[in-house]
Design a protein around this motif. Structure first.
Motif, mmCIF file in Angstrom:
data_model
loop_
_atom_site.group_PDB
_atom_site.id
_atom_site.type_symbol
_atom_site.label_atom_id
_atom_site.label_comp_id
_atom_site.label_asym_id
_atom_site.label_seq_id
_atom_site.Cartn_x
_atom_site.Cartn_y
_atom_site.Cartn_z
ATOM 1 N N VAL A 1 0.838 -1.206 0.000
ATOM 2 C CA VAL A 1 0.000 0.000 0.000
ATOM 3 C C VAL A 1 0.875 1.260 0.000
ATOM 4 C CG1 VAL A 1 -1.876 1.242 1.146
ATOM 5 C CG2 VAL A 1 -1.893 -1.247 1.078
ATOM 6 N N LEU A 2 2.026 1.207 0.660
ATOM 7 C CA LEU A 2 2.949 2.339 0.596
ATOM 8 C C LEU A 2 3.422 2.531 -0.847
ATOM 9 C CD1 LEU A 2 4.621 4.602 1.787
ATOM 10 C CD2 LEU A 2 6.293 2.890 2.555
ATOM 11 N N GLY A 3 3.758 1.441 -1.512
ATOM 12 C CA GLY A 3 4.151 1.539 -2.912
ATOM 13 C C GLY A 3 3.049 2.116 -3.782
ATOM 14 N N ARG A 4 1.828 1.664 -3.559
ATOM 15 C CA ARG A 4 0.677 2.182 -4.322
ATOM 16 C C ARG A 4 0.449 3.667 -4.028
ATOM 17 N NH1 ARG A 4 -3.619 -0.403 -5.910
ATOM 18 N NH2 ARG A 4 -3.787 1.528 -7.086
ATOM 19 N N THR A 5 0.636 4.056 -2.770
ATOM 20 C CA THR A 5 0.482 5.462 -2.391
ATOM 21 C C THR A 5 1.520 6.316 -3.102
ATOM 22 O OG1 THR A 5 -0.427 4.830 -0.237
ATOM 23 C CG2 THR A 5 0.480 7.071 -0.430
ATOM 24 N N HIS B 1 9.227 -0.419 -2.588
ATOM 25 C CA HIS B 1 8.249 -1.050 -1.701
ATOM 26 C C HIS B 1 7.415 -2.105 -2.428
ATOM 27 C CE1 HIS B 1 9.289 1.410 1.683
ATOM 28 N NE2 HIS B 1 9.372 2.423 0.842
ATOM 29 N N LEU B 2 7.104 -1.850 -3.682
ATOM 30 C CA LEU B 2 6.360 -2.852 -4.452
ATOM 31 C C LEU B 2 7.197 -4.100 -4.686
ATOM 32 C CD1 LEU B 2 4.560 -0.485 -6.974
ATOM 33 C CD2 LEU B 2 3.549 -1.666 -5.001
ATOM 34 N N ARG B 3 8.498 -3.923 -4.900
ATOM 35 C CA ARG B 3 9.387 -5.085 -5.056
ATOM 36 C C ARG B 3 9.455 -5.902 -3.771
ATOM 37 N NH1 ARG B 3 14.188 -2.235 -8.583
ATOM 38 N NH2 ARG B 3 13.309 -2.771 -10.619
ATOM 39 N N ILE B 4 9.547 -5.223 -2.653
ATOM 40 C CA ILE B 4 9.600 -5.922 -1.365
ATOM 41 C C ILE B 4 8.319 -6.716 -1.155
ATOM 42 C CG2 ILE B 4 9.589 -5.581 1.145
ATOM 43 C CD1 ILE B 4 11.510 -3.170 0.643
ATOM 44 N N ALA B 5 7.176 -6.075 -1.377
ATOM 45 C CA ALA B 5 5.889 -6.753 -1.185
ATOM 46 C C ALA B 5 5.768 -7.966 -2.095
ATOM 47 C CB ALA B 5 4.739 -5.781 -1.439
ATOM 48 N N ALA B 6 6.125 -7.800 -3.363
ATOM 49 C CA ALA B 6 6.017 -8.907 -4.321
ATOM 50 C C ALA B 6 6.987 -10.028 -3.978
ATOM 51 C CB ALA B 6 6.258 -8.393 -5.738
ATOM 52 N N SER C 1 2.764 -14.846 -4.701
ATOM 53 C CA SER C 1 1.536 -15.434 -5.226
ATOM 54 C C SER C 1 0.385 -14.426 -5.327
ATOM 55 C CB SER C 1 1.109 -16.617 -4.356
ATOM 56 O OG SER C 1 0.783 -16.163 -3.060
ATOM 57 N N ASN C 2 0.581 -13.217 -4.840
ATOM 58 C CA ASN C 2 -0.480 -12.214 -4.866
ATOM 59 C C ASN C 2 -0.454 -11.476 -6.204
ATOM 60 O OD1 ASN C 2 -1.890 -9.673 -4.526
ATOM 61 N ND2 ASN C 2 -1.992 -10.181 -2.356
ATOM 62 N N ASP C 3 -1.479 -11.688 -7.010
ATOM 63 C CA ASP C 3 -1.552 -11.077 -8.339
ATOM 64 C C ASP C 3 -1.602 -9.558 -8.280
ATOM 65 O OD1 ASP C 3 -1.467 -13.549 -9.604
ATOM 66 O OD2 ASP C 3 -3.651 -13.710 -9.748
ATOM 67 N N ASP C 4 -2.260 -8.992 -7.276
ATOM 68 C CA ASP C 4 -2.319 -7.530 -7.154
ATOM 69 C C ASP C 4 -0.916 -6.954 -6.954
ATOM 70 O OD1 ASP C 4 -5.072 -7.481 -7.424
ATOM 71 O OD2 ASP C 4 -5.438 -7.453 -5.261
ATOM 72 N N TYR C 5 -0.103 -7.658 -6.180
ATOM 73 C CA TYR C 5 1.259 -7.193 -5.924
ATOM 74 C C TYR C 5 2.080 -7.203 -7.205
ATOM 75 C CZ TYR C 5 0.590 -7.717 -0.810
ATOM 76 O OH TYR C 5 0.171 -7.616 0.493
ATOM 77 N N THR C 6 2.015 -8.294 -7.943
ATOM 78 C CA THR C 6 2.820 -8.390 -9.172
ATOM 79 C C THR C 6 2.316 -7.436 -10.251
ATOM 80 O OG1 THR C 6 1.562 -10.337 -9.877
ATOM 81 C CG2 THR C 6 3.637 -10.739 -8.723
ATOM 82 N N THR C 7 1.015 -7.245 -10.329
ATOM 83 C CA THR C 7 0.454 -6.300 -11.306
ATOM 84 C C THR C 7 0.935 -4.882 -11.017
ATOM 85 O OG1 THR C 7 -1.485 -7.681 -11.668
ATOM 86 C CG2 THR C 7 -1.692 -5.348 -12.250
ATOM 87 N N ALA C 8 0.864 -4.466 -9.758
ATOM 88 C CA ALA C 8 1.324 -3.123 -9.386
ATOM 89 C C ALA C 8 2.813 -2.975 -9.655
ATOM 90 C CB ALA C 8 1.013 -2.849 -7.916
ATOM 91 N N LEU C 9 3.579 -3.997 -9.336
ATOM 92 C CA LEU C 9 5.019 -3.950 -9.572
ATOM 93 C C LEU C 9 5.314 -3.789 -11.059
ATOM 94 C CD1 LEU C 9 7.973 -4.188 -8.740
ATOM 95 C CD2 LEU C 9 7.682 -6.689 -8.745
ATOM 96 N N ARG C 10 4.685 -4.581 -11.891
ATOM 97 C CA ARG C 10 4.915 -4.487 -13.345
ATOM 98 C C ARG C 10 4.533 -3.113 -13.880
ATOM 99 N NH1 ARG C 10 2.410 -10.115 -13.846
ATOM 100 N NH2 ARG C 10 4.232 -11.441 -13.574
ATOM 101 N N ARG D 1 6.764 2.164 -15.822
ATOM 102 C CA ARG D 1 6.875 3.631 -15.698
ATOM 103 C C ARG D 1 8.307 4.109 -15.536
ATOM 104 N NH1 ARG D 1 3.253 7.611 -16.577
ATOM 105 N NH2 ARG D 1 1.497 7.513 -15.197
ATOM 106 N N VAL D 2 9.115 3.336 -14.802
ATOM 107 C CA VAL D 2 10.499 3.776 -14.559
ATOM 108 C C VAL D 2 11.485 3.115 -15.531
ATOM 109 C CG1 VAL D 2 10.108 4.394 -12.153
ATOM 110 C CG2 VAL D 2 10.901 2.106 -12.710
ATOM 111 N N GLY D 3 10.972 2.416 -16.496
ATOM 112 C CA GLY D 3 11.854 1.816 -17.499
ATOM 113 C C GLY D 3 12.482 0.515 -17.053
ATOM 114 N N GLY D 4 11.869 -0.162 -16.091
ATOM 115 C CA GLY D 4 12.344 -1.469 -15.657
ATOM 116 C C GLY D 4 13.614 -1.472 -14.841
#
Length: 121
Positions: free
Chosen positions: A76-80, A93-98, A103-112, A117-120
């Motif tokens: 959620v911090l990453g999403r914020t 933060h999204l990398r840490i969560a993922a 196995s959480n699809d929401d986490y991997t979707t947000a990370l991707r 956006r940042v060019g990978g």
């Protein structure tokens, strides 16, 4: 003040689609019980849902500082941070969560999405 009753009431407000109302009820509770992670998490979510993103960030950083293994707080911090257009900060933060909960699809979707956006980087 009956803190438990107020927390339950805040949860009802949040679930009914009134995150601003929930936040108003939760703020005095977190002042009275600053170590209560459940209250802090709901307050952060209420701030996030009501677009009070700086306030959400502050609550989520507190959660992550107190419990670095809280994958949901990292997510959620990453999403914020993403909503604040701070993509590089969000990516960490999204990398840490993922990584913690792959196995959480929401986490991997947000990370991707943020990696794109940042060019990978």
């Amino acid at each position: 003040m009956d803190l438990l009753a107020e927390y339950r009431r805040a949860t009802l407000f949040f679930e009914a689609g009134d995150p601003g109302g929930a936040a108003r009820l939760l703020e005095p509770i977190i002042e009275a019980e600053p170590d209560n992670a459940a209250v802090r998490q709901l307050l952060a979510r209420a701030y996030f849902q009501s677009a009070q993103l700086s306030r959400a960030e502050a609550q989520l950083r507190e959660l992550v500082d107190r419990n670095p293994s809280d994958h949901y707080a990292h997510h959620v911090l990453g999403r914020t941070l993403e909503r604040l257009n701070r993509y590089t900060d969000a990516l960490r933060h999204l990398r840490i969560a993922a990584a913690m909960h792959a196995s959480n699809d929401d986490y991997t979707t947000a990370l991707r999405r943020v990696e794109t956006r940042v060019g990978g980087r």
